[in-house]
Design a protein around this motif. Structure first.
Motif: not given
Length: 126
Positions: A60-68, A79-82, A118-123
């Motif tokens: 589940r998404v805990s936080a979302v922004s334009s960078t992470q 998990w924190t993804f860039l 850690t970079f997110a490629r596909i969400v």
């Protein structure tokens, strides 16, 4: 007593021992590299050590922004993804925008871990 019977043991045994042990012309291998405790020591290595590791996370998404994007799994791991320009967002098979992913949404993230980030490629919105 024949000469052959007399010389065979004296010639055969030394030749056999040389073939088993070697004649002294063997190459001496270099010693194993020592392990350094200093973190500043760098060794040269090939590109294969720089491959990224692929990570799959569902939660589940805990936080979302334009960078992470921060995702909490069912086991409680956070998990924190860039997020960058290479990140793609999907719902079923359709492409969506980052604005459609909200806090509390269930997502599956395919990410790439390079060096320390850690970079997110596909969400994938589930």
């Amino acid at each position: 007593m024949s000469l052959r019977r007399f010389l065979v043991p004296y010639l055969f045994i030394p030749l056999l021992s040389l073939s088993l042990v070697g004649c002294g012309s063997t190459k001496v291998s270099s010693p194993a590299p020592s392990v350094h405790s200093s973190s500043t020591h760098r060794t040269s290595h090939s590109k294969e050590h720089h491959h990224a590791h692929v990570i799959h996370v569902k939660g589940r998404v805990s936080a979302v922004s334009s960078t992470q994007l921060v995702v909490k799994t069912a086991r409680g791991t956070i998990w924190t993804f860039l997020i960058n320009s290479h990140t793609k967002y999907r719902a079923k098979k359709a492409q969506i925008n980052l604005s459609q992913i909200k806090v509390g949404s269930t997502v599956q993230v395919r990410a790439v871990h390079k060096k320390t980030e850690t970079f997110a490629r596909i969400v994938h919105l589930l």
